[in-house]
Design a protein around this motif. Structure first.
Motif, PDB file in Angstrom:
ATOM      1  N   UNK A  14       0.825  -1.200   0.000  1.00  0.00           N
ATOM      2  CA  UNK A  14       0.000   0.000   0.000  1.00  0.00           C
ATOM      3  C   UNK A  14       0.858   1.248   0.000  1.00  0.00           C
ATOM      4  N   UNK A  15       1.858   1.297   0.900  1.00  0.00           N
ATOM      5  CA  UNK A  15       2.673   2.499   1.023  1.00  0.00           C
ATOM      6  C   UNK A  15       3.614   2.678  -0.153  1.00  0.00           C
ATOM      7  N   UNK A  16       3.957   1.598  -0.835  1.00  0.00           N
ATOM      8  CA  UNK A  16       4.870   1.715  -1.961  1.00  0.00           C
ATOM      9  C   UNK A  16       4.146   1.994  -3.265  1.00  0.00           C
ATOM     10  N   UNK A  17       2.810   2.040  -3.195  1.00  0.00           N
ATOM     11  CA  UNK A  17       2.032   2.307  -4.407  1.00  0.00           C
ATOM     12  C   UNK A  17       1.857   1.082  -5.271  1.00  0.00           C
ATOM     13  N   UNK A  18       2.131  -0.117  -4.691  1.00  0.00           N
ATOM     14  CA  UNK A  18       2.038  -1.347  -5.451  1.00  0.00           C
ATOM     15  C   UNK A  18       0.645  -1.632  -5.954  1.00  0.00           C
ATOM     16  N   UNK A  19      -0.354  -1.054  -5.363  1.00  0.00           N
ATOM     17  CA  UNK A  19      -1.721  -1.303  -5.814  1.00  0.00           C
ATOM     18  C   UNK A  19      -2.027  -0.575  -7.117  1.00  0.00           C
ATOM     19  N   UNK A  20      -1.306   0.464  -7.429  1.00  0.00           N
ATOM     20  CA  UNK A  20      -1.567   1.230  -8.628  1.00  0.00           C
ATOM     21  C   UNK A  20      -2.731   2.184  -8.437  1.00  0.00           C
ATOM     22  N   UNK A  21      -2.811   3.174  -9.348  1.00  0.00           N
ATOM     23  CA  UNK A  21      -3.861   4.186  -9.245  1.00  0.00           C
ATOM     24  C   UNK A  21      -5.238   3.551  -9.414  1.00  0.00           C
ATOM     25  N   UNK A  22      -5.358   2.663 -10.398  1.00  0.00           N
ATOM     26  CA  UNK A  22      -6.654   2.026 -10.628  1.00  0.00           C
ATOM     27  C   UNK A  22      -7.069   1.181  -9.435  1.00  0.00           C
ATOM     28  N   UNK A  23      -6.118   0.438  -8.886  1.00  0.00           N
ATOM     29  CA  UNK A  23      -6.427  -0.401  -7.735  1.00  0.00           C
ATOM     30  C   UNK A  23      -6.813   0.419  -6.526  1.00  0.00           C
ATOM     31  N   UNK A  24      -6.125   1.536  -6.320  1.00  0.00           N
ATOM     32  CA  UNK A  24      -6.425   2.396  -5.175  1.00  0.00           C
ATOM     33  C   UNK A  24      -7.797   3.050  -5.345  1.00  0.00           C
ATOM     34  N   UNK A  25      -8.098   3.475  -6.580  1.00  0.00           N
ATOM     35  CA  UNK A  25      -9.420   4.055  -6.847  1.00  0.00           C
ATOM     36  C   UNK A  25     -10.510   3.022  -6.572  1.00  0.00           C
ATOM     37  N   UNK A  26     -10.278   1.790  -7.025  1.00  0.00           N
ATOM     38  CA  UNK A  26     -11.242   0.728  -6.788  1.00  0.00           C
ATOM     39  C   UNK A  26     -11.435   0.438  -5.307  1.00  0.00           C
ATOM     40  N   UNK A  27     -10.338   0.544  -4.541  1.00  0.00           N
ATOM     41  CA  UNK A  27     -10.424   0.298  -3.105  1.00  0.00           C
ATOM     42  C   UNK A  27     -11.279   1.357  -2.424  1.00  0.00           C
ATOM     43  N   UNK A  28     -11.062   2.628  -2.778  1.00  0.00           N
ATOM     44  CA  UNK A  28     -11.873   3.696  -2.180  1.00  0.00           C
ATOM     45  C   UNK A  28     -13.334   3.580  -2.618  1.00  0.00           C
ATOM     46  N   UNK A  29     -13.543   3.198  -3.872  1.00  0.00           N
ATOM     47  CA  UNK A  29     -14.909   3.003  -4.349  1.00  0.00           C
ATOM     48  C   UNK A  29     -15.585   1.871  -3.580  1.00  0.00           C
ATOM     49  N   UNK A  30     -14.853   0.794  -3.352  1.00  0.00           N
ATOM     50  CA  UNK A  30     -15.392  -0.340  -2.596  1.00  0.00           C
ATOM     51  C   UNK A  30     -15.748   0.063  -1.173  1.00  0.00           C
ATOM     52  N   UNK A  31     -14.988   0.989  -0.623  1.00  0.00           N
ATOM     53  CA  UNK A  31     -15.231   1.459   0.740  1.00  0.00           C
ATOM     54  C   UNK A  31     -16.615   2.086   0.881  1.00  0.00           C
ATOM     55  N   UNK A  32     -17.129   2.656  -0.192  1.00  0.00           N
ATOM     56  CA  UNK A  32     -18.434   3.325  -0.151  1.00  0.00           C
ATOM     57  C   UNK A  32     -19.599   2.357  -0.329  1.00  0.00           C
ATOM     58  N   UNK A  33     -19.312   1.083  -0.632  1.00  0.00           N
ATOM     59  CA  UNK A  33     -20.338   0.051  -0.850  1.00  0.00           C
ATOM     60  C   UNK A  33     -21.319   0.463  -1.953  1.00  0.00           C
ATOM     61  N   UNK A  34     -20.843   0.500  -3.209  1.00  0.00           N
ATOM     62  CA  UNK A  34     -21.675   0.981  -4.325  1.00  0.00           C
ATOM     63  C   UNK A  34     -23.005   0.260  -4.482  1.00  0.00           C
ATOM     64  N   UNK A  35     -23.040  -1.040  -4.204  1.00  0.00           N
ATOM     65  CA  UNK A  35     -24.301  -1.769  -4.398  1.00  0.00           C
ATOM     66  C   UNK A  35     -25.352  -1.340  -3.381  1.00  0.00           C
ATOM     67  N   UNK A  36     -24.911  -0.971  -2.185  1.00  0.00           N
ATOM     68  CA  UNK A  36     -25.849  -0.436  -1.196  1.00  0.00           C
ATOM     69  C   UNK A  36     -26.371   0.924  -1.641  1.00  0.00           C
ATOM     70  N   UNK A  37     -25.467   1.746  -2.184  1.00  0.00           N
ATOM     71  CA  UNK A  37     -25.846   3.078  -2.656  1.00  0.00           C
ATOM     72  C   UNK A  37     -26.869   2.977  -3.782  1.00  0.00           C
ATOM     73  N   UNK A  38     -26.684   2.029  -4.681  1.00  0.00           N
ATOM     74  CA  UNK A  38     -27.631   1.851  -5.779  1.00  0.00           C
ATOM     75  C   UNK A  38     -29.048   1.666  -5.248  1.00  0.00           C
ATOM     76  N   UNK A  39     -29.184   0.846  -4.223  1.00  0.00           N
ATOM     77  CA  UNK A  39     -30.500   0.590  -3.659  1.00  0.00           C
ATOM     78  C   UNK A  39     -31.099   1.847  -3.037  1.00  0.00           C
ATOM     79  N   UNK A  40     -30.240   2.658  -2.412  1.00  0.00           N
ATOM     80  CA  UNK A  40     -30.729   3.886  -1.802  1.00  0.00           C
ATOM     81  C   UNK A  40     -31.210   4.869  -2.864  1.00  0.00           C
ATOM     82  N   UNK A  41     -30.464   4.979  -3.960  1.00  0.00           N
ATOM     83  CA  UNK A  41     -30.821   5.939  -5.001  1.00  0.00           C
ATOM     84  C   UNK A  41     -32.065   5.515  -5.763  1.00  0.00           C
TER      85      UNK A  41
END
Length: 311
Positions: free
Chosen positions: A12-39
């Motif tokens: 994580x600290x060395x950036x081994x996850x990459x920009x795409x992987x890090x973006x996906x991790x933050x997106x996963x943190x928000x629980x998109x499938x739960x948000x879909x149901x709310x919207x």
């Protein structure tokens, strides 16, 4: 030789996850499938408040603000419940458990989302909508996650009120007030939440038991759980009838069709449990998603078509 956790931290600290992987991790943190149901419930509430198609700019602002508010609440939930997530098979791949994101970064991210949500909704809709979205976040974090979840099997019943707030946010964005049809939609989602979530918890009962979370299926017999699921399912369907005075035959017909289908599945689950047969509660869980989506889609279509209401 480093441990798995140490390797994950170093990656994580060395950036081994990459920009795409890090973006996906933050997106996963928000629980998109739960948000879909709310919207799914937000937009129909706006249509019903407008009694037609609301301004598209307002819809976009409300969706963006609502998404950020829900994402903030979900991310804060992940921060608080990372210890629970680490021992549950269903959640052990979440970003904080796998060390793709640090707790400090996740906390900053979630607070930033909440602040941005309030600003977007206040500027693009009104202060009431912004305040309701913020109150949903605070309720979900402080009442459900911190107070109820680990203490009572009624956690999802009362804590689920946070998931009902999008209908109030959507209505307030259009009307700058909260009227009784919005409260009825709130009640529908409130009553729908226990059968929806308890059917999932039946499937993952061992997960919750291992995490020492007193979800109803952990502390009650399967017969007691299925009986309560059935009772709340009936209450949900009956509550949808309260919208008849502000809708036309389109909503009434569709609410009847999806309501009967939902109740039939709830009865089948309860009957199977009573007979001691092998049941699959996930069928009701998935159907409950389709039920709520179909019901609120009918609300939106009914309002958009603009037929005379039945009252």
């Amino acid at each position: 030789m480093t441990t798995t956790k140490q390797s994950a931290r170093e990656g994580l600290t060395s950036g081994g996850t990459g920009v795409r992987g890090l973006f996906g991790a933050y997106l996963s943190l928000t629980k998109p499938r739960v948000i879909e149901q709310l919207l799914v419930t937000t937009i129909p509430a706006m249509f019903l408040a407008e009694r037609g198609i609301p301004p598209l700019g307002l819809v976009l602002v409300t969706l963006v603000g609502g998404t950020m508010a829900a994402g903030s609440a979900n991310a804060l939930n992940c921060v608080i419940d990372s210890d629970i997530d680490s021992v549950m098979d269903r959640t052990k791949s979440r970003p904080l458990v796998s060390y793709r994101i640090s707790r400090a970064h996740a906390l900053v991210f979630s607070i930033a989302l909440s602040v941005l949500s309030f600003a977007v909704l206040w500027a693009g809709a009104n202060l009431l909508a912004a305040a309701l979205a913020l109150s949903a976040t605070l309720f979900y974090v402080f009442v459900y996650t911190l107070l109820l979840k680990r203490r009572t099997p009624q956690n999802i019943v009362w804590g689920g009120a946070a998931g009902c707030m999008p209908v109030l946010v959507g209505w307030a964005a259009v009307e700058n007030t909260v009227a009784w049809p919005a409260l009825v939609m709130f009640a529908v989602v409130f009553l729908w939440t226990p059968p929806h979530f308890w059917s999932l918890a039946m499937k993952y009962r061992e997960d919750y038991e291992r995490a020492a979370v007193p979800m109803l299926p952990v502390v009650a017999t399967p017969q007691q759980v299925s009986a309560r699921i059935l009772a709340y399912s009936w209450a949900t369907v009956l509550s949808t009838l309260l919208l008849i005075p502000v809708t036309s035959w389109i909503y009434v017909a569709w609410a009847f069709i999806v309501g009967v289908t939902f109740l039939a599945m709830a009865h089948r689950l309860h009957s199977g449990v009573r007979r001691g047969a092998e049941v699959n509660p996930m069928k009701l869980f998935h159907l409950s998603n389709s039920y709520l989506t179909g019901l609120f889609l009918a609300i939106a279509v009914d309002a958009a078509v603009g037929l005379p209401v039945l009252a």
